[in-house]
Design an enzyme around this catalytic site. Structure first.
Site, PDB file in Angstrom:
ATOM      1  N   ASN A  11       0.751  -1.291  -0.111  1.00 33.67           N
ATOM      2  CA  ASN A  11       0.573  -0.205  -0.073  1.00 33.67           C
ATOM      3  C   ASN A  11       1.016   0.901  -0.089  1.00 33.67           C
ATOM      4  OD1 ASN A  11      -1.630   2.134   0.703  1.00 33.67           O
ATOM      5  ND2 ASN A  11      -2.467   1.618   2.938  1.00 33.67           N
ATOM      6  N   HIS A  94      -9.845   1.434   4.493  1.00 25.79           N
ATOM      7  CA  HIS A  94      -8.658   2.066   5.163  1.00 25.79           C
ATOM      8  C   HIS A  94      -8.315   2.647   6.570  1.00 25.79           C
ATOM      9  CE1 HIS A  94      -4.078   2.585   6.568  1.00 25.79           C
ATOM     10  NE2 HIS A  94      -3.552   1.731   6.043  1.00 25.79           N
ATOM     11  N   GLU A 164      -5.769  -4.525  10.608  1.00 22.42           N
ATOM     12  CA  GLU A 164      -4.713  -3.822  10.601  1.00 22.42           C
ATOM     13  C   GLU A 164      -4.855  -3.019  11.355  1.00 22.42           C
ATOM     14  OE1 GLU A 164      -2.521  -1.888   6.730  1.00 22.42           O
ATOM     15  OE2 GLU A 164      -4.648  -1.018   6.551  1.00 22.42           O
ATOM     16  N   SER A 209       2.952  -2.748  10.562  1.00 22.46           N
ATOM     17  CA  SER A 209       4.499  -2.763  10.491  1.00 22.46           C
ATOM     18  C   SER A 209       5.070  -4.038  10.275  1.00 22.46           C
ATOM     19  CB  SER A 209       5.019  -2.421  11.846  1.00 22.46           C
ATOM     20  OG  SER A 209       4.852  -0.957  12.278  1.00 22.46           O
TER      21      SER A 209
HETATM   22  P1  PGA Z   1       2.940  -0.086   7.728  1.00 18.61           P
HETATM   23  O1  PGA Z   1       1.248   0.458   6.872  1.00 18.61           O
HETATM   24  O2  PGA Z   1       3.375  -1.703   7.016  1.00 18.61           O
HETATM   25  O3  PGA Z   1       3.763   1.355   7.104  1.00 18.61           O
HETATM   26  O4  PGA Z   1       2.600  -0.144   9.273  1.00 18.61           O
HETATM   27  C1  PGA Z   1       0.195  -0.693   6.091  1.00 18.61           C
HETATM   28  C2  PGA Z   1      -0.755   0.037   5.994  1.00 18.61           C
HETATM   29  O5  PGA Z   1      -1.462   0.948   6.487  1.00 18.61           O
HETATM   30  O6  PGA Z   1      -1.486  -0.659   5.289  1.00 18.61           O
END
Ligand code: PGA
Length: 249
Positions: A11, A94, A164, A209
């Site tokens: 993403n 999201h 998430e 993350s």
């Molecule tokens: P990140 O974001 O891997 O930078 O934590 C994940 C996301 O928001 O899809």
């Protein structure tokens, strides 16, 4: 074995200009060499057509779509418009859009259905805030989001769920593996309740993350069927170790 093929999606959020096309091509080349994983990049709308040109073997998607087919919605992009330029999928719901654009579960359900009608696959996101997490309300919050945003006709050939935890996005913090296992199991149970047997074929991604150091451990959890990756998807150097871990999981 679950029978579900691993699926890793980048993403890119609001990152990437034309200069990034070579990075996209390099991610595509690595992905094409791996048999046992599906790989996609969800890009800014401005890059989608050029990325398809630069990396025709890679699944390229968007990060959102409008719920209406067309109309007086300045600045918005419909699912049919995305499909027309070759996007194969889109993220909906999201947490950054739920927060910044005040999107509700009902909006997200409508967006998912609009994307489905335009022939796009959908990654539907859910996740709890840090306050909800600390109060022990994560499972209740996430399963309620899923119940309220589940699109009609949900099927594994077009719908994927991404869990998430908001507090893990872009922070370097990752929940305990037991917590991830509990949440993904709870999401699977909720899906079974809502859509019956088809629930067992739907992929549930973990996001927040994920990186080359923790991917193998996360992807070994039974109901973790892949990852939705933000920061670490912006370069081949950081993203390829994640897709390689998924291909081996
Ligand atoms: P990140 O974001 O891997 O930078 O934590 C994940 C996301 O928001 O899809």
């Amino acid at each position: 074995m679950s029978g579900r093929r691993k699926f890793v999606t980048g993403n890119w959020k609001m990152h990437g200009l034309g200069g990034s096309l070579s990075e996209i091509a390099s991610i595509a080349a690595s992905a094409a060499a791996l048999d046992d994983v599906d790989v996609a990049l969800c890009l800014p709308a401005t890059l989608i057509a050029r990325a398809i040109n630069a990396a025709p073997s890679l699944m390229i998607g968007a990060q959102d779509c409008h719920q209406e087919r067309n109309g007086p919605h300045t600045g918005c992009i419909s699912a049919a418009m995305l499909a027309e330029i070759g996007a194969m999928l889109t993220i909906v719901g999201h947490s950054e859009r739920r927060q910044d654009q005040q999107e509700s579960d009902a909006d997200i359900k409508a967006k998912a259905e609009a994307a489905r009608d335009a022939g796009l696959s959908v990654i539907l996101c859910c996740g709890e805030s840090e306050v909800e997490h600390d109060a022990g309300q994560a499972v209740a919050r996430v399963t309620a989001q899923i119940a309220a945003s589940m699109p009609g006709g949900a099927a594994a050939d077009w719908l994927t769920i991404a869990y998430e935890p908001i507090w893990a996005i872009g922070t370097g913090k990752v929940p305990g593996m037991d917590d991830v296992a509990e949440m993904h199991g709870a999401i699977r149970t909720k899906l079974r309740e809502l859509i019956g047997k088809e629930a067992d074929a739907i992929r549930i991604l973990y996001g927040g993350s994920m990186n080359g150091g923790n991917a193998a451990q996360l992807l070994a959890i039974p109901d973790v069927d892949g990852g939705l990756v933000g920061g670490a998807s912006l370069s081949a150097e950081k993203f390829v170790p994640i897709i390689e871990a998924a291909a081996k999981a």
